[in-house]
Design an enzyme around this catalytic site. Structure first.
Site, mmCIF file in Angstrom:
data_model
loop_
_atom_site.group_PDB
_atom_site.id
_atom_site.type_symbol
_atom_site.label_atom_id
_atom_site.label_comp_id
_atom_site.label_asym_id
_atom_site.label_seq_id
_atom_site.Cartn_x
_atom_site.Cartn_y
_atom_site.Cartn_z
ATOM 1 N N HIS A 83 -9.754 1.353 4.458
ATOM 2 C CA HIS A 83 -8.514 1.518 5.233
ATOM 3 C C HIS A 83 -8.768 2.508 6.372
ATOM 4 O O HIS A 83 -9.536 3.461 6.216
ATOM 5 C CB HIS A 83 -7.400 2.027 4.302
ATOM 6 C CG HIS A 83 -6.051 2.015 4.962
ATOM 7 N ND1 HIS A 83 -5.663 2.972 5.864
ATOM 8 C CD2 HIS A 83 -5.022 1.146 4.863
ATOM 9 C CE1 HIS A 83 -4.442 2.682 6.299
ATOM 10 N NE2 HIS A 83 -4.032 1.580 5.711
ATOM 11 N N GLY A 115 2.200 2.276 10.975
ATOM 12 C CA GLY A 115 3.252 3.285 10.906
ATOM 13 C C GLY A 115 3.898 3.625 12.240
ATOM 14 O O GLY A 115 4.630 4.607 12.357
ATOM 15 N N GLU A 156 -5.833 -4.667 10.583
ATOM 16 C CA GLU A 156 -4.829 -3.624 10.789
ATOM 17 C C GLU A 156 -5.177 -2.806 12.038
ATOM 18 O O GLU A 156 -5.986 -1.868 11.947
ATOM 19 C CB GLU A 156 -4.775 -2.689 9.581
ATOM 20 C CG GLU A 156 -4.428 -3.356 8.277
ATOM 21 C CD GLU A 156 -3.819 -2.365 7.283
ATOM 22 O OE1 GLU A 156 -2.717 -2.643 6.788
ATOM 23 O OE2 GLU A 156 -4.433 -1.316 7.031
ATOM 24 N N GLU A 164 -7.130 4.909 7.482
ATOM 25 C CA GLU A 164 -6.866 6.323 7.154
ATOM 26 C C GLU A 164 -8.068 6.912 6.431
ATOM 27 O O GLU A 164 -8.376 8.098 6.590
ATOM 28 C CB GLU A 164 -5.574 6.431 6.324
ATOM 29 C CG GLU A 164 -4.358 6.224 7.213
ATOM 30 C CD GLU A 164 -3.137 5.653 6.503
ATOM 31 O OE1 GLU A 164 -3.078 5.680 5.264
ATOM 32 O OE2 GLU A 164 -2.234 5.178 7.216
ATOM 33 N N ASN A 216 0.879 -1.177 0.000
ATOM 34 C CA ASN A 216 0.000 0.000 0.000
ATOM 35 C C ASN A 216 0.913 1.222 0.000
ATOM 36 O O ASN A 216 1.476 1.569 1.037
ATOM 37 C CB ASN A 216 -0.893 -0.045 1.255
ATOM 38 C CG ASN A 216 -1.735 1.213 1.410
ATOM 39 O OD1 ASN A 216 -1.801 2.043 0.503
ATOM 40 N ND2 ASN A 216 -2.377 1.340 2.562
ATOM 41 N N SER A 223 2.978 -1.995 10.595
ATOM 42 C CA SER A 223 4.408 -2.078 10.935
ATOM 43 C C SER A 223 5.061 -3.426 10.595
ATOM 44 O O SER A 223 5.964 -3.868 11.308
ATOM 45 C CB SER A 223 4.631 -1.723 12.409
ATOM 46 O OG SER A 223 4.248 -0.383 12.646
ATOM 47 N N LYS A 274 0.157 4.304 -0.439
ATOM 48 C CA LYS A 274 -0.464 5.532 0.105
ATOM 49 C C LYS A 274 -0.147 6.731 -0.794
ATOM 50 O O LYS A 274 -0.061 6.573 -2.007
ATOM 51 C CB LYS A 274 -0.022 5.740 1.565
ATOM 52 C CG LYS A 274 -0.251 4.486 2.415
ATOM 53 C CD LYS A 274 -0.101 4.704 3.891
ATOM 54 C CE LYS A 274 -0.315 3.395 4.628
ATOM 55 N NZ LYS A 274 -0.296 3.530 6.068
HETATM 56 P P1 PGA Z 1 2.508 0.313 7.736
HETATM 57 O O1 PGA Z 1 1.082 0.568 7.052
HETATM 58 O O2 PGA Z 1 3.051 -0.968 7.179
HETATM 59 O O3 PGA Z 1 3.326 1.526 7.329
HETATM 60 O O4 PGA Z 1 2.289 0.252 9.207
HETATM 61 C C1 PGA Z 1 0.187 -0.488 6.815
HETATM 62 C C2 PGA Z 1 -1.067 0.053 6.197
HETATM 63 O O5 PGA Z 1 -1.486 1.166 6.532
HETATM 64 O O6 PGA Z 1 -1.694 -0.622 5.349
#
Ligand code: PGA
Length: 250
Positions: free
Chosen positions: A94, A170, A164, A96, A8, A208, A10
Site C-alpha cells: 500500500h 483520502g 490506487e 502508505e 481497508n 476516494s 487502516k
Molecule cells: P480511501 O483509501 O478510500 O480513503 O481514499 C483507499 C486506500 O487507501 O486503500
C-alpha cells in the site's frame, strides 16, 4: 466471482467498532455472495472480527505482512501467522507503507512470495504520485512498479492488483472513470504479456471511492471492484456500495 470489494480499515477500529460495523453492514447489504467481500482490519482484531462475522463467509485479511517467515524482527507479523488466523488475503505494498515505512518494490516482491507460499491472495497496490501524474508519467511508473514487484515472484498462483493513485487516496479526488478504465487495461496487458504464468484475478480501483461515485466506476469494463478506505469505515455505506457493485455485475 472473486474478491471484488475490500475494506481497508487502516489504523482504526476496536471490538465495539467491529460489532457496530457488522450490525450496520448486515442490515443494509442485500446480496448473498459474501465471499466477494473482504475486510482488512488492524491485525490485532482479525480473530475478534472473524468471530463477529460468524457464519457469513466474508473474507478477512491483513493490511500488511512481513517479508520474512520468522526471525529477530520485533513487531512484525508473518504471512503464516495471518494464514493461521484463517485469513484469505493480504494487502501488499500500500502506498502508505511505501511512503511512511519506506517499503521498496524489492521488499514488496518478498512479501508477495510470502503470501503465495502461505496460500494468501496478495492484493498488490500500485499507484503514481501527484507529481508523476502531472508529468504524464503514470503509465511508466505503474509499469515499473509491476515489473519490479513481480520480478522474482513470477509464478504467483493468484494475484489481485489495486490501482490506487497516491493523490486520490483520502483526498476526495479521483481520475475520471474512463481514465481509470484505460489504466486497468494497461495493467492487465502488462501482467499478461510479461508474466504469463501469473493468474491475475482482477484489477480493483482505490482512492476516494464512495457511494456517490461507485456506480460510475463500476460501469467501466476493466474496473473489477474497489479497495476502499474512508468510506469502508461506515458499515452502512460499505454495504450500499456492495449493493451497487452486485447490481452492476449481473
Ligand atoms: P480511501 O483509501 O478510500 O480513503 O481514499 C483507499 C486506500 O487507501 O486503500
Amino acid at each position: 466471482m472473486s474478491l471484488s470489494l475490500i475494506a481497508n480499515w487502516k489504523l482504526n477500529g476496536s471490538k465495539e467498532f467491529n460489532h457496530h460495523w457488522a450490525l450496520e453492514f448486515f442490515r443494509n447489504f442485500n446480496g448473498n455472495n459474501y465471499s466477494s467481500i473482504g475486510i482488512a482490519p488492524a491485525s490485532l482484531y482479525i480473530d475478534h472480527l472473524k468471530a463477529v462475522l460468524a457464519d457469513h463467509d466474508i473474507m478477512v485479511g491483513s493490511q500488511n505482512i512481513d517479508m520474512e517467515q520468522t526471525g529477530a524482527r520485533t513487531g512484525e507479523i508473518s504471512a503464516s501467522m495471518i494464514k493461521d488466523l484463517g485469513c484469505a488475503f493480504s494487502i501488499v505494498g500500500h502506498s502508505e507503507r511505501r511512503i511512511l515505512f519506506h517499503e521498496t518494490n524489492h521488499m514488496i516482491c518478498q512479501k508477495l512470495i510470502q503470501a503465495n507460499n502461505n496460500s494468501l491472495i496478495p492484493i498488490l497496490c500500485i499507484g503514481e504520485s501527484a507529481d508523476e501524474n502531472q508529468r504524464n508519467n503514470t503509465y511508466k511508473v505503474l509499469e515499473e512498479q509491476i515489473i519490479e514487484a513481480l520480478g522474482n515472484a513470477n509464478e504467483l498462483s493468484s494475484l489481485i492488483i489495486a490501482y490506487e493513485p497516491v493523490w486520490a487516496i483520502g483526498s476526495g479526488k479521483t481520475p475520471n472513470p474512463e481514465e481509470i478504465n484505460s489504466v486497468h487495461e494497461m495493467i492487465k496487458d502488462v501482467v499478461q504479456s510479461r508474466f504469463p504464468k501469473i493468474d491475475l484475478e482482477s484489477v480493483l480501483y482505490g482512492g476516494s471511492v464512495n457511494l456517490k461515485n461507485a456506480s460510475y466506476l463500476f460501469e467501466q469494463k476493466n474496473i473489477d471492484g474497489a479497495l476502499i478506505g474512508g468510506a469502508s469505515l461506515d458499515g452502512r455505506e460499505f454495504a450500499l456500495i456492495a449493493n451497487v457493485l452486485k447490481e452492476q455485475s449481473v
